[in-house]
Design a protein around this motif. Structure first.
Motif, PDB file in Angstrom:
ATOM      1  N   LEU A 298       0.984  -1.309  -0.020  1.00  0.00           N
ATOM      2  CA  LEU A 298       0.010   0.177  -0.009  1.00  0.00           C
ATOM      3  C   LEU A 298       0.797   1.289   0.044  1.00  0.00           C
ATOM      4  CD1 LEU A 298      -3.068   0.985   0.120  1.00  0.00           C
ATOM      5  CD2 LEU A 298      -2.836   1.105   2.382  1.00  0.00           C
ATOM      6  N   ALA A 299       2.072   1.374   0.612  1.00  0.00           N
ATOM      7  CA  ALA A 299       2.954   2.225   0.517  1.00  0.00           C
ATOM      8  C   ALA A 299       3.483   2.694  -0.781  1.00  0.00           C
ATOM      9  CB  ALA A 299       4.109   2.213   1.692  1.00  0.00           C
ATOM     10  N   ASN A 300       3.402   1.777  -1.793  1.00  0.00           N
ATOM     11  CA  ASN A 300       4.174   2.017  -3.198  1.00  0.00           C
ATOM     12  C   ASN A 300       3.148   2.006  -3.958  1.00  0.00           C
ATOM     13  OD1 ASN A 300       5.766   1.594  -5.236  1.00  0.00           O
ATOM     14  ND2 ASN A 300       6.815  -0.064  -4.845  1.00  0.00           N
ATOM     15  N   PRO A 301       3.039   3.372  -4.441  1.00  0.00           N
ATOM     16  CA  PRO A 301       2.057   3.514  -5.699  1.00  0.00           C
ATOM     17  C   PRO A 301       2.373   2.802  -6.935  1.00  0.00           C
ATOM     18  CG  PRO A 301       2.851   5.692  -4.906  1.00  0.00           C
ATOM     19  CD  PRO A 301       3.719   4.613  -4.024  1.00  0.00           C
ATOM     20  N   LYS A 302       3.674   2.245  -7.240  1.00  0.00           N
ATOM     21  CA  LYS A 302       3.809   1.315  -8.428  1.00  0.00           C
ATOM     22  C   LYS A 302       2.910   0.155  -8.145  1.00  0.00           C
ATOM     23  CE  LYS A 302       8.282   2.841  -9.795  1.00  0.00           C
ATOM     24  NZ  LYS A 302       9.831   2.706 -10.050  1.00  0.00           N
ATOM     25  N   SER A 303       2.809  -0.279  -6.698  1.00  0.00           N
ATOM     26  CA  SER A 303       2.123  -1.495  -6.676  1.00  0.00           C
ATOM     27  C   SER A 303       0.588  -1.263  -6.823  1.00  0.00           C
ATOM     28  CB  SER A 303       2.202  -1.880  -5.134  1.00  0.00           C
ATOM     29  OG  SER A 303       1.725  -2.883  -4.632  1.00  0.00           O
ATOM     30  N   HIS A 304       0.170  -0.158  -6.484  1.00  0.00           N
ATOM     31  CA  HIS A 304      -1.133   0.441  -6.777  1.00  0.00           C
ATOM     32  C   HIS A 304      -1.363   0.172  -8.368  1.00  0.00           C
ATOM     33  CE1 HIS A 304      -1.151   3.653  -3.500  1.00  0.00           C
ATOM     34  NE2 HIS A 304      -0.957   2.285  -3.000  1.00  0.00           N
ATOM     35  N   ALA A 305      -0.524   0.563  -9.148  1.00  0.00           N
ATOM     36  CA  ALA A 305      -0.936   0.373 -10.478  1.00  0.00           C
ATOM     37  C   ALA A 305      -0.891  -1.064 -11.231  1.00  0.00           C
ATOM     38  CB  ALA A 305       0.200   1.205 -11.195  1.00  0.00           C
ATOM     39  N   GLU A 306       0.139  -1.905 -10.514  1.00  0.00           N
ATOM     40  CA  GLU A 306       0.310  -3.367 -10.685  1.00  0.00           C
ATOM     41  C   GLU A 306      -1.367  -3.784 -10.435  1.00  0.00           C
ATOM     42  OE1 GLU A 306       3.544  -4.512  -8.834  1.00  0.00           O
ATOM     43  OE2 GLU A 306       5.153  -3.374 -10.140  1.00  0.00           O
ATOM     44  N   LEU A 307      -1.670  -3.563  -9.389  1.00  0.00           N
ATOM     45  CA  LEU A 307      -3.043  -4.133  -8.910  1.00  0.00           C
ATOM     46  C   LEU A 307      -4.099  -3.787  -9.919  1.00  0.00           C
ATOM     47  CD1 LEU A 307      -4.502  -5.805  -6.888  1.00  0.00           C
ATOM     48  CD2 LEU A 307      -4.843  -3.657  -5.471  1.00  0.00           C
ATOM     49  N   ALA A 308      -4.136  -2.530 -10.270  1.00  0.00           N
ATOM     50  CA  ALA A 308      -5.157  -2.056 -11.186  1.00  0.00           C
ATOM     51  C   ALA A 308      -4.884  -2.581 -12.624  1.00  0.00           C
ATOM     52  CB  ALA A 308      -4.930  -0.486 -11.338  1.00  0.00           C
ATOM     53  N   ARG A 309      -3.872  -3.096 -12.905  1.00  0.00           N
ATOM     54  CA  ARG A 309      -3.687  -3.795 -14.161  1.00  0.00           C
ATOM     55  C   ARG A 309      -4.199  -5.273 -14.140  1.00  0.00           C
ATOM     56  NH1 ARG A 309       1.058  -0.620 -14.661  1.00  0.00           N
ATOM     57  NH2 ARG A 309       2.323  -2.330 -13.690  1.00  0.00           N
ATOM     58  N   GLU A 310      -3.954  -5.868 -12.705  1.00  0.00           N
ATOM     59  CA  GLU A 310      -4.284  -7.175 -12.765  1.00  0.00           C
ATOM     60  C   GLU A 310      -5.882  -7.310 -12.519  1.00  0.00           C
ATOM     61  OE1 GLU A 310      -2.855 -11.266 -12.357  1.00  0.00           O
ATOM     62  OE2 GLU A 310      -1.820  -9.275 -12.993  1.00  0.00           O
ATOM     63  N   LEU A 311      -6.395  -6.650 -11.969  1.00  0.00           N
ATOM     64  CA  LEU A 311      -7.905  -6.829 -11.505  1.00  0.00           C
ATOM     65  C   LEU A 311      -8.809  -6.973 -12.587  1.00  0.00           C
ATOM     66  CD1 LEU A 311      -8.515  -4.266  -8.625  1.00  0.00           C
ATOM     67  CD2 LEU A 311      -8.992  -6.551  -8.611  1.00  0.00           C
ATOM     68  N   PRO A 312      -8.709  -6.354 -13.821  1.00  0.00           N
ATOM     69  CA  PRO A 312      -9.590  -6.846 -14.871  1.00  0.00           C
ATOM     70  C   PRO A 312      -9.530  -8.084 -15.425  1.00  0.00           C
ATOM     71  CG  PRO A 312      -8.625  -4.730 -15.270  1.00  0.00           C
ATOM     72  CD  PRO A 312      -8.016  -5.472 -14.240  1.00  0.00           C
ATOM     73  N   LEU A 313      -8.239  -8.788 -15.199  1.00  0.00           N
ATOM     74  CA  LEU A 313      -8.392 -10.295 -15.547  1.00  0.00           C
ATOM     75  C   LEU A 313      -8.934 -11.038 -14.546  1.00  0.00           C
ATOM     76  CD1 LEU A 313      -4.389 -10.536 -15.968  1.00  0.00           C
ATOM     77  CD2 LEU A 313      -6.106 -10.117 -17.803  1.00  0.00           C
ATOM     78  N   VAL A 314      -9.102 -10.377 -13.055  1.00  0.00           N
ATOM     79  CA  VAL A 314      -9.918 -11.427 -12.111  1.00  0.00           C
ATOM     80  C   VAL A 314     -11.332 -10.815 -12.170  1.00  0.00           C
ATOM     81  CG1 VAL A 314     -10.355 -11.551  -9.771  1.00  0.00           C
ATOM     82  CG2 VAL A 314      -7.958 -11.394 -10.628  1.00  0.00           C
TER      83      VAL A 314
END
Length: 235
Positions: A61-77
């Protein structure tokens, strides 16, 4: 009634894990996010018990790059037409042992990045994936209430939660046109790793209360600061 998709951060233990359990019991599809999914034994056990309904994904949560990666992954789920009906910003940190005179800028910075900026920036990153009229729950604390402060204690936590409360109000205004309800929820003093064994509430009771409150809110309630029973808390 269509199945709801929900995302819970800090889902590997404590209140986050309890949110996952109760949402699965309610029939929701759940994305559980945590820093180290491979070590999230309880979550992975739940995923085996609910095939196709629980997905465990990484998030720092403290890393905005991780937010972007989650946002990219979520549509697949979620699938092409899937949208999140519920976002539970539960992840947070509490640094113990802070004393006036020896406060650390690094600890203050870590608390702010995780507890305040983290939920704000993650919600911004996931906003395109939120359904209209979705609910966003920011797990706050009565310790973030400026008006209720009576002593010096856990300063980095208190300050960051007060900032998170402001972020909650700002998010409520930013997402109002889509009917998305954002509120700050204090779970009370719950028996978790953070709350300790001497706490007053079972996690199951606190989580059930917050979910009940979330389900009963109207658009006009967006931006409020409420306890787990739905009672307003002072800013």
């Amino acid at each position: 009634m269509p199945v709801r998709h929900a995302l819970v951060t800090g889902a590997n233990r404590g209140l986050g894990l309890e949110f996952v359990r109760q949402l699965l019991t309610a029939g929701d599809h759940v994305v559980a996010a945590c820093r180290q999914p491979g070590r999230a034994t309880a979550l992975n056990t739940l995923a085996g018990e609910h095939p196709g309904r629980l997905h465990v994904l990484p998030l720092d949560l403290a890393n905005p790059k991780s937010h972007a990666e989650l946002a990219r992954e979520l549509p697949l789920v979620l699938g092409d037409d899937g949208r999140l009906g519920l976002l539970v910003n539960n992840a947070g940190v509490l640094h113990s042992g802070e004393r006036f005179g020896t406060l650390s800028p690094a600890i203050l910075d870590d608390s702010f990045r995780t507890n305040a900026a983290g939920p704000l920036l993650l919600t911004q990153a996931l906003a395109p994936l939120l359904a209209d009229e979705a609910r966003v729950i920011n797990l706050s604390s009565q310790l973030g209430s400026i008006a209720s402060t009576t002593r010096f204690g856990t300063p980095s936590y208190n300050i960051s939660k007060a900032a998170q409360n402001m972020a909650t109000v700002l998010l409520a205004r930013a997402l109002a046109e889509r009917g998305i309800v954002v509120f700050a929820a204090s779970p009370g003093w719950a028996r978790t790793d953070m709350g300790g064994e001497g706490a007053e509430l079972e996690p199951a009771e606190a989580v059930a209360g917050i979910l009940r409150v979330a389900g009963g809110l109207a658009a006009s309630d967006s931006g409020r600061f409420l306890d787990w029973k739905g009672d307003p808390l002072p800013w």
